[in-house]
Design a protein around this motif. Sequence first.
Motif, PDB file in Angstrom:
ATOM      1  N   ALA A 182      -6.107   0.436   2.437  1.00 30.14           N
ATOM      2  CA  ALA A 182      -6.280   0.136   1.008  1.00 30.14           C
ATOM      3  C   ALA A 182      -5.615  -1.192   0.651  1.00 30.14           C
ATOM      4  N   ALA A 183      -4.450  -1.471   1.235  1.00 26.81           N
ATOM      5  CA  ALA A 183      -3.747  -2.733   0.965  1.00 26.81           C
ATOM      6  C   ALA A 183      -4.534  -3.918   1.507  1.00 26.81           C
ATOM      7  N   LEU A 184      -5.109  -3.770   2.702  1.00 31.00           N
ATOM      8  CA  LEU A 184      -5.925  -4.848   3.272  1.00 31.00           C
ATOM      9  C   LEU A 184      -7.171  -5.084   2.429  1.00 31.00           C
ATOM     10  N   CYS A 185      -7.816  -4.006   2.017  1.00 32.57           N
ATOM     11  CA  CYS A 185      -9.029  -4.142   1.190  1.00 32.57           C
ATOM     12  C   CYS A 185      -8.718  -4.847  -0.114  1.00 32.57           C
ATOM     13  N   ALA A 186      -7.610  -4.487  -0.730  1.00 29.14           N
ATOM     14  CA  ALA A 186      -7.204  -5.146  -1.979  1.00 29.14           C
ATOM     15  C   ALA A 186      -6.941  -6.632  -1.718  1.00 29.14           C
ATOM     16  N   ASN A 187      -6.271  -6.945  -0.619  1.00 29.68           N
ATOM     17  CA  ASN A 187      -5.952  -8.325  -0.273  1.00 29.68           C
ATOM     18  C   ASN A 187      -7.201  -9.173  -0.082  1.00 29.68           C
ATOM     19  N   TYR A 188      -8.247  -8.566   0.517  1.00 21.23           N
ATOM     20  CA  TYR A 188      -9.467  -9.317   0.838  1.00 21.23           C
ATOM     21  C   TYR A 188     -10.618  -9.085  -0.155  1.00 21.23           C
TER      22      TYR A 188
END
Length: 193
Positions: A182-188
């Motif tokens: 979820a953190a990676l998706c938010a970042n990208y």
Amino acid sequence: MPVCLQKGQKVSLTKDNPGLSKVVVGLGWDVNQFDTGGSFDLDTAAFLLTDSGKVSRSEDFVFFGNLNHPSGSVQHMGDNLTGAGDGDDEQMKINLSVIPENITKIAFTVTIYEAEQRRQNFGQINNAFIRIYDEVTGDELLRYDLGEDFSIETAAVFGELYKNGNEWKFNAIGSGFQGGLAALCANYGVDVE
């Protein structure tokens, strides 16, 4: 002989390999022998990014739930649920010649599935690496061993392929994230349900 990279090091893939178009990105890891009450399921993903550093649409996120980019430029070779055995645990085939014009970077990430519930993190992972080899010849072009820099992170960016003028280069990133996929998706810029 492959180029062995250090964290933060950049190297050109195509400069010394004119005509190179089909490569395989292999990612691998070993799991420490900590008993966390469950097996480790690490998942590889690729984020196809524009100059903004974000995806332009949800299909630009290639992972176990979306194995093929519509352009045919990135193909995830399937989910390895255990990470057992030697060599690459998961692979992605990349066709540099059909990457859409608006895509200038591809970030390769690994997350731990259900990390919080299973009380798992990258501090329990050993020998993590990313390597790129020529799909046609099988020659390994570069390799980056991440080392043991992680503790409580549940996601990591292993490296990035990026466009620099007319050539494709690789950047050894090796940075961890808390908050998993979820953190990676938010970042990208990927909307998650």
